[in-house]
Design a protein around this motif. Structure first.
Motif: not given
Length: 141
Positions: A71-75
């Motif tokens: 999730e943080q990687a996508v953000i």
């Protein structure tokens, strides 16, 4: 598959692809700037330099996924999408400028543009330039 395995697999693919494309680019540019009696020019040669930069973005994603979670990687990757699009735009514009400048240089050096397609190339992908004493299609075509 764990994010760590994905990242290292992606890194291996990036290294092989980058080294291969840079090797081919160096070979192509040494042939282009050797100014022999016949030159096969393709505007796609400039794209060989773009491959390592384009492939770095998936590596960044897998690294961020490994460190911070998906999730943080996508953000975080959404922030780099503008940089990616900007780099692609710069490479496209640079490719057009290089193609125009190089073909102008060939014509000013006395090279003649051949009609048809060079041997081993798909239609529309490359153009053969020869010095006037040479014959187009070097193999008698």
């Amino acid at each position: 598959m764990s994010p760590k395995h994905r990242f290292f697999g992606n890194l291996i693919i990036w290294c092989i692809s980058s080294l291969g494309s840079l090797w081919f680019a160096i070979d192509a540019y040494s042939e282009l700037f050797g100014f022999g009696s016949d030159i096969v020019f393709s505007p796609t040669v400039f794209a060989l330099l773009m491959i390592p930069i384009i492939l770095i973005f998936p590596c960044m994603y897998w690294y961020l996924a490994m460190q911070y979670g998906e999730e943080q990687a996508v953000i975080k990757c959404k922030k780099t999408s503008r940089a990616f699009l900007g780099l692609v735009g710069v490479f496209i514009v640079s490719s057009v400028i290089f193609s125009y400048a190089y073909t102008s240089t060939l014509e000013s050096k006395g090279y003649m543009k051949c009609t048809g397609r060079p041997d081993g190339w798909m239609p529309g992908m490359a153009t053969e330039y020869v010095l006037p004493p040479s014959v187009c299609g070097g193999s008698g075509n």
